[in-house]
Scaffold this motif. Structure first.
Motif, PDB file in Angstrom:
ATOM      1  N   ARG B  25       7.655  22.661 -23.109  1.00 18.00           N
ATOM      2  CA  ARG B  25       6.243  22.334 -22.915  1.00 18.00           C
ATOM      3  C   ARG B  25       5.933  22.146 -21.429  1.00 18.00           C
ATOM      4  NH1 ARG B  25       1.815  20.256 -25.611  1.00 18.00           N
ATOM      5  NH2 ARG B  25       2.860  20.080 -27.605  1.00 18.00           N
ATOM      6  N   GLU B  26       6.847  21.472 -20.712  1.00 19.13           N
ATOM      7  CA  GLU B  26       6.647  21.258 -19.268  1.00 19.13           C
ATOM      8  C   GLU B  26       6.555  22.594 -18.537  1.00 19.13           C
ATOM      9  OE1 GLU B  26       9.314  17.218 -19.375  1.00 19.13           O
ATOM     10  OE2 GLU B  26       9.889  18.771 -17.903  1.00 19.13           O
ATOM     11  N   LEU B  27       7.492  23.496 -18.861  1.00 19.93           N
ATOM     12  CA  LEU B  27       7.489  24.806 -18.196  1.00 19.93           C
ATOM     13  C   LEU B  27       6.205  25.565 -18.535  1.00 19.93           C
ATOM     14  CD1 LEU B  27       8.855  27.066 -16.556  1.00 19.93           C
ATOM     15  CD2 LEU B  27      10.025  27.796 -18.647  1.00 19.93           C
ATOM     16  N   ALA B  28       5.807  25.537 -19.800  1.00 18.30           N
ATOM     17  CA  ALA B  28       4.598  26.241 -20.225  1.00 18.30           C
ATOM     18  C   ALA B  28       3.367  25.693 -19.493  1.00 18.30           C
ATOM     19  CB  ALA B  28       4.421  26.111 -21.736  1.00 18.30           C
ATOM     20  N   ARG B  30       3.368  24.199 -16.532  1.00 20.26           N
ATOM     21  CA  ARG B  30       3.457  24.621 -15.121  1.00 20.26           C
ATOM     22  C   ARG B  30       3.022  26.068 -14.964  1.00 20.26           C
ATOM     23  NH1 ARG B  30       8.362  21.917 -14.735  1.00 20.26           N
ATOM     24  NH2 ARG B  30       9.545  23.834 -14.915  1.00 20.26           N
ATOM     25  N   MET B  31       3.330  26.904 -15.963  1.00 18.03           N
ATOM     26  CA  MET B  31       2.992  28.320 -15.863  1.00 18.03           C
ATOM     27  C   MET B  31       1.522  28.594 -16.148  1.00 18.03           C
ATOM     28  SD  MET B  31       6.283  30.078 -17.703  1.00 18.03           S
ATOM     29  CE  MET B  31       5.568  31.731 -17.558  1.00 18.03           C
ATOM     30  N   GLY B  32       0.817  27.582 -16.657  1.00 21.16           N
ATOM     31  CA  GLY B  32      -0.612  27.744 -16.892  1.00 21.16           C
ATOM     32  C   GLY B  32      -0.998  28.091 -18.319  1.00 21.16           C
ATOM     33  N   PHE B  33      -0.075  27.908 -19.270  1.00 23.32           N
ATOM     34  CA  PHE B  33      -0.422  28.138 -20.678  1.00 23.32           C
ATOM     35  C   PHE B  33      -1.399  27.064 -21.150  1.00 23.32           C
ATOM     36  CE2 PHE B  33       3.506  30.670 -20.746  1.00 23.32           C
ATOM     37  CZ  PHE B  33       3.110  31.734 -21.548  1.00 23.32           C
ATOM     38  N   SER B  34      -2.290  27.435 -22.061  1.00 26.30           N
ATOM     39  CA  SER B  34      -3.262  26.485 -22.621  1.00 26.30           C
ATOM     40  C   SER B  34      -2.534  25.422 -23.442  1.00 26.30           C
ATOM     41  CB  SER B  34      -4.243  27.227 -23.521  1.00 26.30           C
ATOM     42  OG  SER B  34      -3.582  27.652 -24.703  1.00 26.30           O
ATOM     43  N   GLY B  35      -3.236  24.334 -23.714  1.00 28.06           N
ATOM     44  CA  GLY B  35      -2.660  23.254 -24.516  1.00 28.06           C
ATOM     45  C   GLY B  35      -2.172  23.754 -25.869  1.00 28.06           C
ATOM     46  N   THR B  36      -2.961  24.636 -26.489  1.00 26.93           N
ATOM     47  CA  THR B  36      -2.580  25.177 -27.798  1.00 26.93           C
ATOM     48  C   THR B  36      -1.311  26.010 -27.676  1.00 26.93           C
ATOM     49  OG1 THR B  36      -4.884  25.215 -28.497  1.00 26.93           O
ATOM     50  CG2 THR B  36      -3.371  26.603 -29.737  1.00 26.93           C
ATOM     51  N   ASP B  37      -1.254  26.879 -26.668  1.00 31.41           N
ATOM     52  CA  ASP B  37      -0.061  27.705 -26.480  1.00 31.41           C
ATOM     53  C   ASP B  37       1.167  26.848 -26.155  1.00 31.41           C
ATOM     54  OD1 ASP B  37      -1.291  30.041 -27.127  1.00 31.41           O
ATOM     55  OD2 ASP B  37      -1.520  30.770 -25.076  1.00 31.41           O
ATOM     56  N   GLN B  38       0.968  25.774 -25.392  1.00 30.78           N
ATOM     57  CA  GLN B  38       2.086  24.861 -25.101  1.00 30.78           C
ATOM     58  C   GLN B  38       2.657  24.306 -26.408  1.00 30.78           C
ATOM     59  OE1 GLN B  38       0.961  21.750 -22.284  1.00 30.78           O
ATOM     60  NE2 GLN B  38      -0.276  23.223 -21.145  1.00 30.78           N
ATOM     61  N   THR B  39       1.750  23.941 -27.308  1.00 35.51           N
ATOM     62  CA  THR B  39       2.183  23.382 -28.595  1.00 35.51           C
ATOM     63  C   THR B  39       2.893  24.443 -29.439  1.00 35.51           C
ATOM     64  OG1 THR B  39       0.394  21.781 -28.551  1.00 35.51           O
ATOM     65  CG2 THR B  39       1.391  22.202 -30.698  1.00 35.51           C
ATOM     66  N   LEU B  40       2.344  25.673 -29.443  1.00 32.84           N
ATOM     67  CA  LEU B  40       2.982  26.749 -30.212  1.00 32.84           C
ATOM     68  C   LEU B  40       4.390  27.010 -29.679  1.00 32.84           C
ATOM     69  CD1 LEU B  40       0.048  29.327 -30.673  1.00 32.84           C
ATOM     70  CD2 LEU B  40       0.817  27.554 -32.248  1.00 32.84           C
ATOM     71  N   LEU B  41       4.529  27.035 -28.339  1.00 31.65           N
ATOM     72  CA  LEU B  41       5.848  27.272 -27.730  1.00 31.65           C
ATOM     73  C   LEU B  41       6.813  26.132 -28.042  1.00 31.65           C
ATOM     74  CD1 LEU B  41       4.622  28.828 -24.374  1.00 31.65           C
ATOM     75  CD2 LEU B  41       6.311  29.888 -25.894  1.00 31.65           C
ATOM     76  N   ALA B  42       6.328  24.883 -27.901  1.00 28.55           N
ATOM     77  CA  ALA B  42       7.201  23.732 -28.169  1.00 28.55           C
ATOM     78  C   ALA B  42       7.670  23.746 -29.622  1.00 28.55           C
ATOM     79  CB  ALA B  42       6.457  22.430 -27.856  1.00 28.55           C
ATOM     80  N   THR B  43       6.771  24.143 -30.528  1.00 25.19           N
ATOM     81  CA  THR B  43       7.122  24.180 -31.948  1.00 25.19           C
ATOM     82  C   THR B  43       8.147  25.287 -32.221  1.00 25.19           C
ATOM     83  OG1 THR B  43       4.878  23.409 -32.433  1.00 25.19           O
ATOM     84  CG2 THR B  43       6.159  24.220 -34.291  1.00 25.19           C
ATOM     85  N   ALA B  44       7.941  26.454 -31.587  1.00 24.79           N
ATOM     86  CA  ALA B  44       8.893  27.561 -31.766  1.00 24.79           C
ATOM     87  C   ALA B  44      10.278  27.160 -31.251  1.00 24.79           C
ATOM     88  CB  ALA B  44       8.388  28.802 -31.027  1.00 24.79           C
ATOM     89  N   VAL B  62      17.815  28.901 -23.496  1.00 24.58           N
ATOM     90  CA  VAL B  62      17.455  29.214 -22.115  1.00 24.58           C
ATOM     91  C   VAL B  62      15.953  29.475 -22.074  1.00 24.58           C
ATOM     92  CG1 VAL B  62      17.849  30.752 -20.149  1.00 24.58           C
ATOM     93  CG2 VAL B  62      19.735  30.218 -21.705  1.00 24.58           C
ATOM     94  N   LEU B  63      15.280  28.750 -21.202  1.00 28.64           N
ATOM     95  CA  LEU B  63      13.833  28.913 -21.045  1.00 28.64           C
ATOM     96  C   LEU B  63      13.578  29.586 -19.708  1.00 28.64           C
ATOM     97  CD1 LEU B  63      12.877  25.268 -22.085  1.00 28.64           C
ATOM     98  CD2 LEU B  63      12.782  27.298 -23.533  1.00 28.64           C
ATOM     99  N   SER B  64      12.876  30.716 -19.712  1.00 26.76           N
ATOM    100  CA  SER B  64      12.652  31.441 -18.458  1.00 26.76           C
ATOM    101  C   SER B  64      11.190  31.774 -18.268  1.00 26.76           C
ATOM    102  CB  SER B  64      13.418  32.762 -18.444  1.00 26.76           C
ATOM    103  OG  SER B  64      14.685  32.619 -19.004  1.00 26.76           O
ATOM    104  N   SER B  65      10.819  31.789 -16.998  1.00 27.46           N
ATOM    105  CA  SER B  65       9.525  32.338 -16.616  1.00 27.46           C
ATOM    106  C   SER B  65       9.801  33.786 -16.223  1.00 27.46           C
ATOM    107  CB  SER B  65       8.997  31.511 -15.434  1.00 27.46           C
ATOM    108  OG  SER B  65       7.986  32.213 -14.783  1.00 27.46           O
ATOM    109  N   VAL B  66       9.129  34.731 -16.882  1.00 27.40           N
ATOM    110  CA  VAL B  66       9.443  36.147 -16.641  1.00 27.40           C
ATOM    111  C   VAL B  66       8.176  36.930 -16.274  1.00 27.40           C
ATOM    112  CG1 VAL B  66      11.428  36.152 -18.226  1.00 27.40           C
ATOM    113  CG2 VAL B  66       9.169  36.763 -19.089  1.00 27.40           C
TER     114      VAL B  66
END
Lengths: 117, 135
Positions: B25-28, B30-44, B62-66
């Motif tokens: 969630r922190e990385l998401a 920082r990368m500028g993902f919306s709150g909803t997308d942060q939650t979707l990523l954290a859940t995945a 492994v979490l990467s910014s690509v």
């Protein structure tokens, strides 16, 4: 026990304060089942406002809490599911079928008080 | 695809699942993902990390910014050297589980992201790769 459980009349309120590990969720389930009997509670409110993720395990455990409480004679209301958490749950294919939900603690308490005994 | 930065989280106990999704969630964010997308990523992340604990015992996330073709995204690679999945088709079916769970894990995680890849060899292990692109 990391989740404080408050007693208000015949209702128990479990207010989840931060992200819980699987073990802490299971502890909460067991603790609530015990207290429903000991305190002769008729209702349980689980407040998940502080949770930023409800994944399949958490959803399954909350469902387990509600069914266990029901078998012990108490009704459960889950309150405070955040909008983005609700959206993620739908995408994930999770539901809380058959379990009462309410927007917040206040609504949840009202719902339990209105329920016929 | 270019990996701009990455963090490796070792998954050995259920508590690491919470740590992994918080890092995600922190990385998401920082990368500028919306709150909803942060939650979707954290859940995945929670789902794939739990699969590691439930089925393999230990592994890594492994979490990467690509970056690829001018777009940026967050990539999640969940890898373990556990028993592997005998029938990948079955594991991807909603409601199917050998671990006594809801069976929402893998097919559910797939719906939370844009790209999903699963490779598994019995006796060798499983790698799940998820990507979500910034809109």
């Amino acid at each position: 026990m990391s989740v404080p459980i408050l007693k208000q009349g015949e209702i128990l309120i479990a207010s989840i304060q931060s992200a819980l590990s699987d073990r802490e969720l299971v502890e909460l389930r067991d603790e609530l089942a015990d207290r429903v009997g000991r305190l002769r509670s008729r209702g349980v409110v689980i407040d998940v406002t502080a949770l930023d993720v409800l994944d399949s395990f958490a959803t399954r455990t909350i469902r387990g809490i509600a069914y266990t409480a029901k078998l012990r004679g108490a009704k459960t209301v889950v309150v405070g599911i955040q909008p983005e958490v609700a959206f993620a749950m739908v995408q994930l294919g999770l539901s809380l079928d058959g379990i009462a939900t309410a927007l917040d603690l206040e609504e949840g308490m009202l719902l339990l008080q209105r329920w016929p005994k | 695809m270019v990996v701009l930065s990455d963090i490796t989280i070792s998954i050995e106990r259920e508590h690491d699942i919470v740590a992994a999704r918080q890092k995600g969630r922190e990385l998401a964010a920082r990368m500028g993902f919306s709150g909803t997308d942060q939650t979707l990523l954290a859940t995945a992340i929670s789902e794939v990390a739990r699969n590691i604990v439930s089925y393999a015992g230990r592994g890594t996330v492994v979490l990467s910014s690509v970056e690829e073709q001018g777009r940026r995204g967050l990539m999640i690679i969940a890898e373990d050297h556990g028993p592997g999945i005998a029938d990948v088709g079955l594991a991807m079916r909603d409601g199917y589980s050998t671990g006594g769970s809801l069976g929402a894990g893998l097919p559910g995680a797939k719906r939370l992201v844009d790209d999903f890849e699963l490779s598994s060899t019995v006796g060798t292990g499983t790698t799940v790769t998820l990507k979500k692109w910034l809109r």
